[in-house]
Design a protein around this motif. Structure first.
Motif, PDB file in Angstrom:
ATOM      1  N   GLU A   1       0.861  -1.191   0.000  1.00 16.43           N
ATOM      2  CA  GLU A   1       0.000   0.000   0.000  1.00 16.43           C
ATOM      3  C   GLU A   1       0.889   1.230   0.000  1.00 16.43           C
ATOM      4  N   ASP A   2       0.663   2.143  -0.941  1.00 18.48           N
ATOM      5  CA  ASP A   2       1.538   3.321  -1.019  1.00 18.48           C
ATOM      6  C   ASP A   2       1.013   4.507  -0.218  1.00 18.48           C
ATOM      7  N   ASP A  59      -3.007  -3.168  -2.521  1.00 19.96           N
ATOM      8  CA  ASP A  59      -3.666  -1.987  -3.091  1.00 19.96           C
ATOM      9  C   ASP A  59      -3.424  -2.025  -4.591  1.00 19.96           C
ATOM     10  N   GLY A  81      -3.717   0.611  -6.810  1.00 20.83           N
ATOM     11  CA  GLY A  81      -3.087   1.811  -7.348  1.00 20.83           C
ATOM     12  C   GLY A  81      -1.726   2.063  -6.724  1.00 20.83           C
TER      13      GLY A  81
HETATM   14 CA    CA Z   1      -2.698   3.580  -3.780  1.00 18.57          CA
END
Ligand code: CA
Length: 156
Positions: free
Chosen positions: A9-10, A53, A55
Motif C-alpha cells: 500500500e503506497d 492496493d 493503485g
Molecule cells: Ca494507492
C-alpha cells in the motif's frame, strides 16, 4: 508464531493504520509501498497473506497479481479505492482471493482474513498429520492456527 502479512500500500496513512490494527490482532506485518519492493520481499521471506492496493506508483496491482501467481499461491486480498466491476472480476479471475473497496472497516478486513485463513486450513491435504482435532477444537501446527467451532483464536 503469528501469521505474517505483507501490506502492499503506497498511502502511508492507510498503510500505518492497517499495520497498527493488525499488530494489535497478533499479526506480524511487513509494509511495502511499491510493487518492486513487494516482489523483493516475497522472494526473500515467507509470508502467509498479502494485502494489495491496486493503485501503486510503479506497478498496477492487477499486473502484480499476475506476477505473484507465477510463483506463489499465497492468499491475496485486494484493498482498493477502485470500485468497478471489471476490475474486481479481473482481480478475482487472476487469482485474488477477495476484494475490499476503500473505505472499509478494519473489522471487515479482519473477518475476511479469517475466512482466507480458514479456507487455507480446510484445503490442506488430508495426510497433514500436524492437525489435531478434538470436538470443536482444531489445532493446526503447520499453519500455526487454533480454531474453536471454526473460529480462529489468536494467541500472543
Ligand atoms: Ca494507492
Amino acid at each position: 508464531m503469528n501469521f505474517k502479512v505483507l501490506i502492499i500500500e503506497d498511502d502511508v496513512q492507510i498503510q500505518e493504520f492497517i499495520f497498527y490494527i493488525l499488530k494489535e490482532n497478533n499479526f506480524d506485518c511487513i509494509k511495502s509501498s511499491t510493487g518492486e519492493e513487494a516482489m523483493s520481499i516475497l522472494s526473500n521471506r515467507s509470508m502467509d497473506i498479502i494485502l494489495l492496493d491496486l493503485g501503486l506508483p510503479d506497478t498496477d496491482g492487477i499486473e502484480l497479481i499476475k506476477k505473484i501467481r507465477e510463483f506463489s499461491d499465497l492468499p491475496i486480498i485486494i484493498i482498493s479505492a477502485r470500485n468497478e466491476e471489471l476490475e474486481k472480476v479481473q482481480a478475482l479471475d487472476l487469482g485474488a482471493d477477495d476484494y475490499l473497496v476503500k473505505p472499509f472497516s478494519m473489522n471487515e478486513l479482519l473477518a475476511r482474513m479469517r475466512v482466507v485463513i480458514r479456507n487455507k486450513i480446510n484445503t490442506s491435504p488430508f495426510d497433514n498429520v500436524e492437525v489435531y482435532e478434538k470436538g470443536d477444537l482444531k489445532v493446526d501446527v503447520k499453519n500455526r492456527v487454533v480454531l474453536l467451532k471454526e473460529e480462529v483464536i489468536y494467541f500472543t
